[in-house]
Design a protein around this motif. Sequence first.
Motif, PDB file in Angstrom:
ATOM      1  N   HIS A 203      -8.280   0.279  -3.963  1.00 15.73           N
ATOM      2  CA  HIS A 203      -8.159   0.004  -2.529  1.00 15.73           C
ATOM      3  C   HIS A 203      -9.296   0.692  -1.789  1.00 15.73           C
ATOM      4  O   HIS A 203      -9.339   1.925  -1.722  1.00 15.73           O
ATOM      5  CB  HIS A 203      -6.815   0.513  -2.009  1.00 15.73           C
ATOM      6  CG  HIS A 203      -5.651   0.039  -2.821  1.00 15.73           C
ATOM      7  ND1 HIS A 203      -5.230   0.687  -3.963  1.00 15.73           N
ATOM      8  CD2 HIS A 203      -4.837  -1.035  -2.672  1.00 15.73           C
ATOM      9  CE1 HIS A 203      -4.196   0.040  -4.480  1.00 15.73           C
ATOM     10  NE2 HIS A 203      -3.931  -1.016  -3.719  1.00 15.73           N
ATOM     11  N   ASP A 205      -9.995   1.140   1.258  1.00 16.95           N
ATOM     12  CA  ASP A 205      -9.662   2.071   2.341  1.00 16.95           C
ATOM     13  C   ASP A 205      -9.306   3.443   1.785  1.00 16.95           C
ATOM     14  O   ASP A 205      -9.560   4.475   2.409  1.00 16.95           O
ATOM     15  CB  ASP A 205      -8.539   1.511   3.228  1.00 16.95           C
ATOM     16  CG  ASP A 205      -7.349   1.024   2.409  1.00 16.95           C
ATOM     17  OD1 ASP A 205      -7.500   0.775   1.197  1.00 16.95           O
ATOM     18  OD2 ASP A 205      -6.249   0.892   2.987  1.00 16.95           O
ATOM     19  N   ASP A 320      -2.128   7.944   7.254  1.00 17.21           N
ATOM     20  CA  ASP A 320      -2.763   6.842   7.988  1.00 17.21           C
ATOM     21  C   ASP A 320      -1.793   6.091   8.896  1.00 17.21           C
ATOM     22  O   ASP A 320      -2.148   5.071   9.469  1.00 17.21           O
ATOM     23  CB  ASP A 320      -3.459   5.881   7.021  1.00 17.21           C
ATOM     24  CG  ASP A 320      -2.490   5.207   6.076  1.00 17.21           C
ATOM     25  OD1 ASP A 320      -1.324   5.667   5.983  1.00 17.21           O
ATOM     26  OD2 ASP A 320      -2.884   4.226   5.420  1.00 17.21           O
ATOM     27  N   ARG A 321      -0.578   6.589   9.006  1.00 15.47           N
ATOM     28  CA  ARG A 321       0.359   5.971   9.943  1.00 15.47           C
ATOM     29  C   ARG A 321       1.370   7.013  10.405  1.00 15.47           C
ATOM     30  O   ARG A 321       1.725   7.910   9.640  1.00 15.47           O
ATOM     31  CB  ARG A 321       1.092   4.791   9.296  1.00 15.47           C
ATOM     32  CG  ARG A 321       1.960   4.052  10.326  1.00 15.47           C
ATOM     33  CD  ARG A 321       2.482   2.738   9.828  1.00 15.47           C
ATOM     34  NE  ARG A 321       1.436   1.900   9.254  1.00 15.47           N
ATOM     35  CZ  ARG A 321       1.670   0.672   8.783  1.00 15.47           C
ATOM     36  NH1 ARG A 321       2.896   0.170   8.828  1.00 15.47           N
ATOM     37  NH2 ARG A 321       0.681  -0.033   8.255  1.00 15.47           N
ATOM     38  N   ASP A 330      11.010   1.667   8.442  1.00 16.27           N
ATOM     39  CA  ASP A 330       9.758   0.892   8.501  1.00 16.27           C
ATOM     40  C   ASP A 330       8.655   1.605   7.710  1.00 16.27           C
ATOM     41  O   ASP A 330       7.824   0.959   7.073  1.00 16.27           O
ATOM     42  CB  ASP A 330       9.286   0.743   9.957  1.00 16.27           C
ATOM     43  CG  ASP A 330      10.287  -0.019  10.807  1.00 16.27           C
ATOM     44  OD1 ASP A 330      11.012  -0.878  10.237  1.00 16.27           O
ATOM     45  OD2 ASP A 330      10.369   0.263  12.019  1.00 16.27           O
ATOM     46  N   ARG A 333       9.065   0.883   4.079  1.00 19.46           N
ATOM     47  CA  ARG A 333       8.611  -0.487   3.788  1.00 19.46           C
ATOM     48  C   ARG A 333       7.090  -0.562   3.720  1.00 19.46           C
ATOM     49  O   ARG A 333       6.521  -1.167   2.816  1.00 19.46           O
ATOM     50  CB  ARG A 333       9.131  -1.457   4.870  1.00 19.46           C
ATOM     51  CG  ARG A 333      10.290  -2.336   4.397  1.00 19.46           C
ATOM     52  CD  ARG A 333      10.583  -3.452   5.381  1.00 19.46           C
ATOM     53  NE  ARG A 333      10.865  -2.952   6.725  1.00 19.46           N
ATOM     54  CZ  ARG A 333      12.055  -2.466   7.112  1.00 19.46           C
ATOM     55  NH1 ARG A 333      13.075  -2.441   6.268  1.00 19.46           N
ATOM     56  NH2 ARG A 333      12.234  -2.016   8.347  1.00 19.46           N
ATOM     57  N   ALA A 334       6.457   0.092   4.690  1.00 18.28           N
ATOM     58  CA  ALA A 334       4.989   0.040   4.746  1.00 18.28           C
ATOM     59  C   ALA A 334       4.367   0.679   3.495  1.00 18.28           C
ATOM     60  O   ALA A 334       3.406   0.156   2.928  1.00 18.28           O
ATOM     61  CB  ALA A 334       4.489   0.750   6.006  1.00 18.28           C
ATOM     62  N   GLU A 337       5.029  -1.555   0.453  1.00 17.40           N
ATOM     63  CA  GLU A 337       4.163  -2.752   0.459  1.00 17.40           C
ATOM     64  C   GLU A 337       2.683  -2.370   0.464  1.00 17.40           C
ATOM     65  O   GLU A 337       1.818  -3.232   0.567  1.00 17.40           O
ATOM     66  CB  GLU A 337       4.492  -3.614   1.692  1.00 17.40           C
ATOM     67  CG  GLU A 337       5.894  -4.218   1.616  1.00 17.40           C
ATOM     68  CD  GLU A 337       6.377  -4.748   2.976  1.00 17.40           C
ATOM     69  OE1 GLU A 337       5.629  -4.583   3.976  1.00 17.40           O
ATOM     70  OE2 GLU A 337       7.497  -5.302   3.022  1.00 17.40           O
ATOM     71  N   ARG A 338       2.418  -1.092   0.388  1.00 23.02           N
ATOM     72  CA  ARG A 338       1.053  -0.555   0.357  1.00 23.02           C
ATOM     73  C   ARG A 338       0.234  -0.932   1.587  1.00 23.02           C
ATOM     74  O   ARG A 338      -0.996  -1.007   1.533  1.00 23.02           O
ATOM     75  CB  ARG A 338       0.300  -1.027  -0.897  1.00 23.02           C
ATOM     76  CG  ARG A 338       0.850  -0.393  -2.174  1.00 23.02           C
ATOM     77  CD  ARG A 338       0.120  -0.916  -3.387  1.00 23.02           C
ATOM     78  NE  ARG A 338       0.609  -0.294  -4.620  1.00 23.02           N
ATOM     79  CZ  ARG A 338       0.116   0.821  -5.153  1.00 23.02           C
ATOM     80  NH1 ARG A 338      -0.888   1.440  -4.584  1.00 23.02           N
ATOM     81  NH2 ARG A 338       0.631   1.306  -6.268  1.00 23.02           N
ATOM     82  N   THR A 339       0.920  -1.155   2.716  1.00 22.21           N
ATOM     83  CA  THR A 339       0.146  -1.333   3.949  1.00 22.21           C
ATOM     84  C   THR A 339      -0.099   0.034   4.600  1.00 22.21           C
ATOM     85  O   THR A 339      -0.893   0.145   5.534  1.00 22.21           O
ATOM     86  CB  THR A 339       0.870  -2.272   4.940  1.00 22.21           C
ATOM     87  OG1 THR A 339       2.158  -1.722   5.245  1.00 22.21           O
ATOM     88  CG2 THR A 339       1.055  -3.660   4.332  1.00 22.21           C
ATOM     89  N   ALA A 340       0.597   1.054   4.113  1.00 20.30           N
ATOM     90  CA  ALA A 340       0.297   2.419   4.563  1.00 20.30           C
ATOM     91  C   ALA A 340       0.103   3.295   3.325  1.00 20.30           C
ATOM     92  O   ALA A 340       0.747   3.094   2.302  1.00 20.30           O
ATOM     93  CB  ALA A 340       1.425   2.979   5.419  1.00 20.30           C
TER      94      ALA A 340
END
Lengths: 347, 347
Positions: A203, A205, A320-321, A330, A333-334, A337-340
């Motif tokens: 990744h 990022d 990062d969040r 949430d 979940r993030a 889902e590897r969005t965070a």
Amino acid sequence: MRATVIYGPNDIRVEQVPDAAVRTPTDAVVRVVLACICGSDLWAYRGVAKRQPGQRIGHEFLGVVEATGSGVTSVKVGDLVVAPFVWSDGVCDFCRAGLQTSCPHGGFWGEPGSDGGQGEAVRVPYADGTLVKLPAEAAGDERLLTAMLALSDVMSTGHHAALAARVRPGATVAVVGDGAVGLCGVLAARRLGAEQIIALGRHTDRTDIARAFGATDVVAERGDAAIAAVKELTKGQGAQAVLEAVGTEESMRTAISIARDGGAVGYVGVPHGGSAGVDIGQMFGRNVALGGGVAPARAYIPELLADVLDGTIDPSPVFDRSVSLEQVPDGYRAMDERTALKVRITF
Amino acid sequence: MRATVIYGPNDIRVEQVPDAAVRTPTDAVVRVVLACICGSDLWAYRGVAKRQPGQRIGHEFLGVVEATGSGVTSVKVGDLVVAPFVWSDGVCDFCRAGLQTSCPHGGFWGEPGSDGGQGEAVRVPYADGTLVKLPAEAAGDERLLTAMLALSDVMSTGHHAALAARVRPGATVAVVGDGAVGLCGVLAARRLGAEQIIALGRHTDRTDIARAFGATDVVAERGDAAIAAVKELTKGQGAQAVLEAVGTEESMRTAISIARDGGAVGYVGVPHGGSAGVDIGQMFGRNVALGGGVAPARAYIPELLADVLDGTIDPSPVFDRSVSLEQVPDGYRAMDERTALKVRITF
């Protein structure tokens, strides 16, 4: 008070729970200022690690002492403190040897009967052995607080991996895993004087953070291609020190394969099942050592804190969040889902 | 010349073979004075480790240089020398780092195309990198020669296990296995300053040697009973350093179980298959490290030789039987049936 409770796979709730309170003379209560979600919490979230329905969760927090038992002497009401991810009595043979994770009176935040870190307050057993006081003036510095929060687990765990992998000044190091622990492992390896640091991760990022933390090379491949890439970067010899910060069979196999003959793998990824990818035949012929395990963060916090305070290291970019306590589901979940990468909880 | 040849399980013969001869400028030929049979030779004898029919066998020998290639400078004809159980070039990165077992030009005595140690003479590749000169005056001292023969493998391997287990002055040590390597591990642990040395073994003739080598306690039990006994002897904590000198799943499981939290297992028993009893879950929670592997005997011989010569250590008691070259098949049988601990071959 409000706290995070896990009921089963994918079922994280924020609920009203009994207020944290001093129960024994060695307890303290800490009002949480910052907490976070750990990659290892996801093992419970995904149902891989079993939890009792209704168990608390979260093991990383920083806050202000709100109450102390009569026997507590090292912290007082109003002190800013950080907790390592296990509590410990501070006086047994293991605590004195710096292996607080083996303290016979120790425990893990959120285990049945204890508070978790992802709540408004936490009852801290053995407050003298467990808590580390932070400078009061840090209270207003959000970046600094965030960096100090990382000491409760991920930065200390990355440091443990680096020590177990025997990182030395001038060493060639590889870090398997681009999660928060792997990134902190890069930072720890640089801090210990590594010359070449190869970060394995897909990744960008995250590997961008790895580069900012001191990685000299990034390998995005996995499996055999990753092994070949690391060999290529190390004159065919592999890395003297390998940090394994994932905990899967594949990651362990990769870690052992990319270790130089005579080198060491420091593993801190929580292993799931049996031999977990350890091929003793390969280790034997090449004299690859394997060390590590659950990090005694309490032993490392004072030393790492000094370096956070003087700016030598800043692990805060792994967060990062940010979410509020009510938004914690949430946050899971993030991360799932590897969005965070790593979610901070503000209060 | 005559040499030992293996044809298959339980089929060891002494046969006429081509004379050992210098083939390349870096070779030497050593006329064997003393050799021996290793516990690891039994893996081939029993068919567990595969060998090509007709392959030579034996990897421990001491003798007199009979011929040298034009490029050999460190030994000359007539020198008394001992060989470690692998040859190595002496100049590569690994050799210079003291990990001669990983030398890219290295090899194991008896591998196809090479002479084995259990024969009248041996062609030694990379003689300068491989051989260690012994004092000429030792030639007439049979006990001293026997002690020096142990440096080629078992004493060096026991030392490697002790280093990998991180034996320190004052340490509590446990040694799993009462074979020659385990016994040498006891001697190595005492030499490194261990205070308590617990030898695990069931054969009193062997554990008597362990006591003579410095063992303070003997545990004759196996499995769970052995684990309980070691815990009892160590205030419930286990041994800080554990030497694993067997190589079976059970012995590895015992070794990890009796290690103190934060301690290390140094393994030198040749592992046979897969994870070989390594329970990474148990190692993780207790921070038990695992190191070792094939011992770079060449790196240790000079240091250990000095201690053999000044009488600090004497590993010669691990040899409890002598045979002539023609009697080597009897020697294998005796070790296989455990009527001999370690068989010396005289010429």
